[in-house]
Write a protein that holds these residues in place. Structure first.
Motif, PDB file in Angstrom:
ATOM      1  N   ILE A 149     -23.170 -20.029  29.788  1.00 63.18           N
ATOM      2  CA  ILE A 149     -21.982 -19.281  29.384  1.00 63.18           C
ATOM      3  C   ILE A 149     -22.368 -18.476  28.152  1.00 63.18           C
ATOM      4  O   ILE A 149     -22.621 -19.053  27.081  1.00 63.18           O
ATOM      5  N   LEU A 150     -22.440 -17.157  28.278  1.00 64.90           N
ATOM      6  CA  LEU A 150     -22.763 -16.320  27.127  1.00 64.90           C
ATOM      7  C   LEU A 150     -21.523 -16.187  26.261  1.00 64.90           C
ATOM      8  O   LEU A 150     -20.574 -15.490  26.600  1.00 64.90           O
ATOM      9  N   MET A 151     -21.549 -16.894  25.139  1.00 60.31           N
ATOM     10  CA  MET A 151     -20.398 -16.941  24.241  1.00 60.31           C
ATOM     11  C   MET A 151     -20.379 -15.722  23.327  1.00 60.31           C
ATOM     12  O   MET A 151     -21.412 -15.110  23.048  1.00 60.31           O
ATOM     13  N   ALA A 152     -19.193 -15.408  22.849  1.00 57.77           N
ATOM     14  CA  ALA A 152     -19.067 -14.367  21.838  1.00 57.77           C
ATOM     15  C   ALA A 152     -19.779 -14.810  20.562  1.00 57.77           C
ATOM     16  O   ALA A 152     -19.774 -15.993  20.211  1.00 57.77           O
ATOM     17  N   SER A 153     -20.389 -13.860  19.862  1.00 55.20           N
ATOM     18  CA  SER A 153     -21.240 -14.162  18.717  1.00 55.20           C
ATOM     19  C   SER A 153     -20.686 -13.556  17.437  1.00 55.20           C
ATOM     20  O   SER A 153     -20.472 -12.341  17.356  1.00 55.20           O
ATOM     21  N   GLU A 179     -30.333 -17.109  36.512  1.00 59.06           N
ATOM     22  CA  GLU A 179     -29.201 -17.396  37.383  1.00 59.06           C
ATOM     23  C   GLU A 179     -27.968 -16.675  36.840  1.00 59.06           C
ATOM     24  O   GLU A 179     -27.888 -16.364  35.652  1.00 59.06           O
ATOM     25  N   PRO A 180     -26.971 -16.406  37.702  1.00 56.78           N
ATOM     26  CA  PRO A 180     -25.755 -15.758  37.216  1.00 56.78           C
ATOM     27  C   PRO A 180     -25.095 -16.577  36.104  1.00 56.78           C
ATOM     28  O   PRO A 180     -25.059 -17.804  36.150  1.00 56.78           O
ATOM     29  N   VAL A 181     -24.569 -15.875  35.124  1.00 54.90           N
ATOM     30  CA  VAL A 181     -23.966 -16.500  33.953  1.00 54.90           C
ATOM     31  C   VAL A 181     -22.462 -16.234  33.938  1.00 54.90           C
ATOM     32  O   VAL A 181     -21.943 -15.421  34.701  1.00 54.90           O
TER      33      VAL A 181
END
Length: 384
Positions: A149-153, A179-181
């Motif tokens: 899960i690409l979280m906000a930074s 792989e798809p995130v």
């Protein structure tokens, strides 16, 4: 038995706890929705630490709670905001949490997705340093076998000069993801440092940039998690997604109608409120699997008052209520949080959370919950 609960006026009111919990049992996997619960961490209450110390985690209790969620068919969204990421849990602690939870998921066959951020950066950072931090965390999550899960930074918010920088950083990460995130858009009500994410404080402009990232890499995106507490904006956004890209609601105010959906689609779920609601939420989704939307709403709609209470402003302190309810429910033996965050809400807030959760039948042992609530009241000087 009667328990006397404080209210916002400074007085006490009598409350009669229920005597039996809601009857829920583990069941089959869901068929109509993909559902993740963002899960909290359990602190080690015997560790001699201060709020500024690295988190001391009770790993046995933390993993036991994840097994509880998996037993009801829920996926676990690990090392997210609910786990006090950036609010008591640093990157070293989050990395250990990801490794342990991913291994536990493999051992029990549980679904897991893990947060990828940049919280190893502790000061001002360049875009190159932000990319490198994301890459380090993405590599660890992929090595663990979990979905990323690409979280906000926060660091990217500070470093980016406009939408082009977000397009560049996310494009770089998505091209190298194996792989798809899941892309995560967390609003400033959850973290004020994320104000202006995607390069603009104008949410319409930010949405356009977000969709531009998705349109350029649809094969690398499993879905998006939207946590803006704006139901109509989420509906409008999900209708603009490419085919095959899921929308996971992160709206802890409006989740029943968003999950139920409409004639043009629906949202899956990745929610912090499904930590305390786990068994009840799972039962509701199984009802939805049969096509019974009214039955689903009848189970889940009454939970919204509790969720709105826990997530009231300042919303970022909702984790305190989540852990409080886990203690009352018997999932942990104490009410201590990493970073000392158990002090972030008031006694009237706790009292109302107890009353709402008890009314829903969320406590497997109502008597235990009552006794623990009375212990907390006594600690605050309430002796009636």
């Amino acid at each position: 038995m009667t328990i006397h609960l404080p209210d916002a006026t400074g007085g006490l009111r009598a409350y009669e706890p229920r005597t039996h919990p809601l009857a829920v049992t583990p069941g089959t996997p869901f068929t109509s929705r993909t559902v993740y619960s963002a899960a909290h961490v359990v602190a080690d209450p015997f560790a001699d630490v201060s709020p500024d110390s690295p988190a001391a985690v009770d790993w046995d209790a933390t993993l036991a709670f994840r097994r509880h969620l998996w037993s009801h068919g829920l996926g676990v969204a690990e090392a997210m905001d609910t786990a006090q990421r950036g609010m008591g849990l640093d990157w070293a602690g989050a990395a250990e949490l990801i490794r342990r939870s991913a291994a536990e998921a493999r051992s029990v066959g549980g679904r897991i997705a893990c947060g990828v951020g940049t919280d190893q950066l502790t000061g001002p950072a360049s875009l190159a340093e932000v990319r490198a931090a994301y890459e380090e965390q993405l590599a660890l999550v992929e090595e663990s076998g979990a979905r990323a899960i690409l979280m906000a930074s926060r660091a990217l918010t500070a470093a980016a000069e406009g939408p082009a920088d977000y397009l560049e950083v996310y494009g770089h990460l998505l091209r190298q993801a194996t792989e798809p995130v899941i892309l995560h858009w967390l609003g400033p009500m959850f973290d004020p440092a994320l104000d202006g994410y995607w390069g603009s404080a104008d949410l319409d402009a930010a949405t356009d940039t977000f969709l531009e990232v998705i349109a350029a890499h649809p094969d690398k995106i499993d879905g998006i998690k939207v946590s803006l507490l704006d139901a109509q904006r989420e509906i409008d956004l999900r209708r603009r997604l490419p085919d095959g890209v899921r929308c996971y609601t992160g709206d802890d105010f409006n989740y029943p109608e968003l999950i139920a959906g409409d004639e043009q689609g629906f949202s899956h779920a990745l929610l912090g409120i499904f930590d305390p609601l786990g068994p009840l939420a799972a039962q509701a989704v199984r009802v939805l699997d049969t096509g019974d939307v009214p039955g689903f709403r009848a189970l889940l709609d009454p939970t919204v008052d509790l969720s709105r209470h826990l997530f009231r402003t300042p919303t970022r302190f909702y984790k305190t209520g989540v852990v409080f309810l886990a203690w009352l429910a018997g999932h942990q033996s104490h009410f201590t949080m990493v970073g000392g965050l158990q002090s972030a809400r008031s006694l009237p807030h706790f009292a109302r959370a107890y009353e709402l959760a008890d009314g829903l039948g969320l406590f497997p042992d109502p008597k235990l919950a009552e006794e623990r609530m009375k212990n907390l009241l006594a600690l605050y000087g309430v002796t009636r």
